[in-house]
Motif scaffolding. Structure first.
Motif, mmCIF file in Angstrom:
data_model
loop_
_atom_site.group_PDB
_atom_site.id
_atom_site.type_symbol
_atom_site.label_atom_id
_atom_site.label_comp_id
_atom_site.label_asym_id
_atom_site.label_seq_id
_atom_site.Cartn_x
_atom_site.Cartn_y
_atom_site.Cartn_z
ATOM 1 N N ILE A 358 0.836 -1.209 0.000
ATOM 2 C CA ILE A 358 0.000 0.000 0.000
ATOM 3 C C ILE A 358 0.865 1.251 0.000
ATOM 4 C CG2 ILE A 358 -1.658 1.321 1.378
ATOM 5 C CD1 ILE A 358 -2.858 -1.417 2.214
ATOM 6 N N SER A 359 1.955 1.220 0.761
ATOM 7 C CA SER A 359 2.854 2.374 0.815
ATOM 8 C C SER A 359 3.452 2.680 -0.553
ATOM 9 C CB SER A 359 3.962 2.103 1.836
ATOM 10 O OG SER A 359 4.887 3.169 1.856
ATOM 11 N N MET A 362 0.676 3.865 -3.038
ATOM 12 C CA MET A 362 0.251 5.245 -2.784
ATOM 13 C C MET A 362 1.277 6.227 -3.349
ATOM 14 S SD MET A 362 -2.715 5.723 -1.492
ATOM 15 C CE MET A 362 -2.534 7.413 -0.959
ATOM 16 N N TYR A 363 2.550 5.882 -3.213
ATOM 17 C CA TYR A 363 3.601 6.749 -3.747
ATOM 18 C C TYR A 363 3.504 6.826 -5.266
ATOM 19 C CZ TYR A 363 8.244 8.691 -4.597
ATOM 20 O OH TYR A 363 9.283 9.497 -5.010
ATOM 21 N N GLU A 366 0.478 9.025 -6.179
ATOM 22 C CA GLU A 366 0.795 10.451 -6.030
ATOM 23 C C GLU A 366 1.620 10.942 -7.221
ATOM 24 O OE1 GLU A 366 2.835 10.762 -2.330
ATOM 25 O OE2 GLU A 366 1.154 9.985 -1.163
ATOM 26 N N PHE A 386 -5.913 -0.911 -6.331
ATOM 27 C CA PHE A 386 -6.238 -0.724 -4.912
ATOM 28 C C PHE A 386 -7.564 -1.407 -4.572
ATOM 29 C CE2 PHE A 386 -3.208 2.927 -4.454
ATOM 30 C CZ PHE A 386 -2.602 2.489 -3.286
ATOM 31 N N ASN A 410 -6.325 3.602 5.208
ATOM 32 C CA ASN A 410 -5.814 3.237 3.887
ATOM 33 C C ASN A 410 -6.874 3.414 2.802
ATOM 34 O OD1 ASN A 410 -3.261 2.579 4.813
ATOM 35 N ND2 ASN A 410 -3.763 0.429 5.151
ATOM 36 N N ALA A 413 -7.652 7.125 2.355
ATOM 37 C CA ALA A 413 -6.632 7.869 1.605
ATOM 38 C C ALA A 413 -6.797 7.651 0.103
ATOM 39 C CB ALA A 413 -5.240 7.431 2.053
ATOM 40 N N VAL A 414 -7.068 6.413 -0.302
ATOM 41 C CA VAL A 414 -7.270 6.119 -1.722
ATOM 42 C C VAL A 414 -8.553 6.766 -2.219
ATOM 43 C CG1 VAL A 414 -7.648 4.273 -3.409
ATOM 44 C CG2 VAL A 414 -5.969 3.968 -1.575
ATOM 45 N N ARG A 417 -8.127 10.453 -2.849
ATOM 46 C CA ARG A 417 -7.398 10.712 -4.090
ATOM 47 C C ARG A 417 -8.274 10.432 -5.306
ATOM 48 N NH1 ARG A 417 -2.593 12.390 -4.535
ATOM 49 N NH2 ARG A 417 -1.292 12.628 -2.680
#
Length: 650
Positions: A358-359, A362-363, A366, A386, A410, A413-414, A417
């Motif tokens: 996930i980390s 997410m990067y 972005e 995701f 998590n 956050a998705v 976005r």
């Protein structure tokens, strides 16, 4: 079986005798209708040419007078080609005898498919040299490019057809011509790995240039992992020292991510470092002021041979080096940068390390949102990944431990976005008012797909409802409220509520995520203010969509009606949801009289008797009246089209 299907199958399978028995005794008009009808997108002549049945082609052209330039859809290697004429199909399939016959009978050698592909390009693709030579002799234009600006020379280089490349170069093909994305034949050669063709192109004046991603053919070869081409190009005088260094560094990253060869990567990275500090040359150190990235676990690039030797025993550290190298050289906009970050995350997910996955994802997300246009297919792919991951983590068979690993933060956050991406798409649409036709449809289609993915994320979040705190539930509804207020519209002006009410929304990727219609998502959207009477391009409300979706979900119908959706509102065809539910008595789902309001009855009378109402009643009541307009307008248009009897007409 329909007559046209019989004709189609006989032509496809080369059954000339069956065709003759079936067609010879029919009238000219009936024969013309049958041989020009399409089955699975193609006509009999197209399928006969595609499958190499010359006798059938002759019969259809000479006896049945088939149009030689007719077009249809054909499939090659799993890809459907639209607007393909018979000559294109025969050339692509390698049937020289049919190609010659069609050309001799007037087929246009430069007629293209809908993607602007010529028969010559089709022959180049699969290496049919005899057909290429014949078409050129018949005045085929070697420089007609497809819709991507990709020429016959480029595709021949990419497919490694040396004989065709030599032939085209002798014909003075433009060796340095660029595609729409700025790549040349050298790029295509580097990506496919043919050193022999690469040398041939350079001999004929090909030059190293950068494409729109700032990639040279040397970099393309390094990214693809073709070390022989890399070694050959860095040995040439025109290759600068920095280009050699970065090519070796990219090659090392490819060794790790594509070939899992850490020792080979270490060897070329050592070579690159040596070049950076070559004796007698100005030092070219790596940039040191780069902020460490949390997703990479704050790894930094090795600046010396001793640092490289220290990390070679740590496979994970080597993988992070590869990601750092690729991001530094290719930049965030290059597809490979985010692709390999996502690829590495997927490998962690396979090992059960969801937090690392996930980390990294997410990067990458972005990065994509900062570098790519709104609703880019690459960004959509990230959101879909995701959703599929979260669905996998919440599936019942995985057990409660992994279920609890799916943290609210998590998904939230998705989702945030994703909502930002929707907003970017809407804002971009408002600034591109001049975009029309295919581009507009593509933008709307992309937005609709993103909306569908967002609905799956909402559905996944509703599975966590019981585990959420009051504050988390409030934050979740705030973001959904913001989304609904944006009022995004996909292709055919579908709203989020329209999409939530149809089974079509279930199918969004390769793996199952959530099932639709989703009662939880519908309730959520209505709760935050979604309009239950919003109309799409066809005048359908969400209730119309739900009423047409079979097998019927009674609970969805009940919720929509009880939430204010008009059961007697008409779509553009004059159908009400009540009428669409003929197979299921409405009273078995909801009592109609309870939801047939005085406003509805009054509106029908106003419309029926053409009573002036504009400016007389309130705006909300005007909207209610207009929901009932189309039934009578449709009846009127049917009378005007003479679909209804005009017994009293003068």
């Amino acid at each position: 079986m329909e007559y046209r299907t019989i004709v189609y199958n006989a032509a496809r399978d080369g059954k000339l005798g069956r065709l003759r028995v079936f067609l010879d005794q029919r009238s000219r008009d009936e024969v013309s209708m049958l041989i020009h009808s399409k089955t699975n997108g193609a006509t009999p002549l197209i399928m006969a040419g595609r499958n190499g049945h010359l006798d059938v082609v002759k019969y259809l052209v000479e006896h049945c007078k088939a149009e030689i330039e007719q077009v249809g859809s054909v499939t090659f290697d799993g890809e459907t080609i639209e607007g393909a004429p018979p000559l294109w199909c025969a050339a692509a399939a390698g049937h020289l005898n049919i190609v010659k016959y069609l050309v001799e009978h007037g087929a246009n050698v430069n007629k293209t498919t809908f993607t602007n592909s010529t028969p010559l390009r089709a022959a180049c693709f699969d290496g049919h040299f005899a057909i290429v030579k014949y078409l050129v002799e018949q005045k085929a234009d070697i420089e007609i490019a497809n819709r991507h600006g990709h020429t016959c020379l480029m595709i021949s280089c990419y497919k490694k057809h040396l004989q065709i490349v030599e032939y085209l170069l002798k014909l003075k093909a433009q060796v340095n011509r660029k595609s729409i994305k700025g790549n040349t034949a050298l790029h295509d050669c580097a990506e496919s790995g043919s050193l022999e063709i690469m040398k041939l192109l350079l001999k004929h004046g090909a030059v190293m240039v950068k494409d729109h991603y700032q990639m040279t053919p040397l970099m393309a070869a390094a990214v693809a992992g073709f070390h022989q081409i890399v070694e050959y190009l860095i040995s040439r005088a025109e290759c600068s020292r920095l280009e050699k260094i970065e090519a070796l560094e990219l090659l090392g990253a490819t060794y790790i991510d594509r070939k899992r060869d850490n020792l080979a990567a270490l060897e070329v990275w050592h070579r690159a470092l040596k070049l950076r500090f070559e004796d007698g040359q100005k030092p070219l150190p790596k940039p040191k002021n780069v902020k460490p990235v949390e997703a990479y676990e704050f790894a930094v690039e090795a600046h010396s041979s001793s640092m490289l030797d220290e990390i070679v025993s740590d496979p994970d550290e080597m993988r992070m080096q590869a990601l750092l190298v690729r991001e530094r050289i290719l930049g965030p906009a290059h597809p490979d940068t985010s692709y390999y970050i996502r690829y590495r995350g997927a490998l962690y997910a396979d090992m059960g390390n969801f937090d690392r996955c996930i980390s990294l994802w997410m990067y990458a997300l972005e990065m994509q949102q900062s570098a790519l246009e709104p609703v880019s297919p690459m960004t959509q792919s990230s959101f879909l990944s995701f959703a599929e991951l979260f669905s996998f983590m919440t599936s019942e068979w995985r057990g409660k431990d992994l279920f609890s690993c799916l943290k609210f933060q998590n998904i939230m956050a998705v989702l945030q976005r994703a909502v930002e991406e929707v907003q970017r798409a809407i804002a971009c649409g408002k600034t591109q008012k001049t975009v029309t036709g295919d581009a507009e449809n593509r933008n709307l289609s992309n937005l609709k797909r993103l909306m569908v993915i967002v609905l799956h994320l909402l559905c996944l979040m509703t599975r966590l409802e019981l585990l959420l705190s009051v504050d988390d539930k409030l934050d979740f509804r705030k973001i959904v409220y913001r989304l609904v207020r944006m009022a995004p519209l996909g292709i055919k002006r579908s709203t989020l509520l329209h999409l939530a009410c149809t089974r079509d929304t279930t199918d969004v990727g390769r793996y199952p995520i959530c099932k639709f219609p989703s009662l939880d998502v519908i309730n959520l959207l209505i709760e935050v203010g979604a309009d239950t009477n919003a109309l799409d391009e066809d005048g359908n409300s969400p209730l119309h969509i739900a009423a047409k979706d079979m097998p019927l979900d009674r609970q969805v119908i009940k919720v929509l009606v009880e939430s204010g959706s008009h059961i007697d509102a008409c779509n553009n065809r004059g159908d009400t949801a009540r009428e669409l539910l003929q197979t299921v008595p409405l009273h078995s789902i909801v009592p109609p009289l309870k939801f047939m309001t005085l406003q509805c009855l009054a509106s029908r009378e106003i419309v029926k008797n053409r009573i002036p109402y504009k400016g007389v009643i309130g705006l909300e009541l005007e909207k209610t009246v207009e929901l009932h307009l189309c039934k009578f307008d449709t009846m009127k248009s049917k009378m005007e089209e003479n679909l209804w009897p005009r017994e009293h007409e003068k």
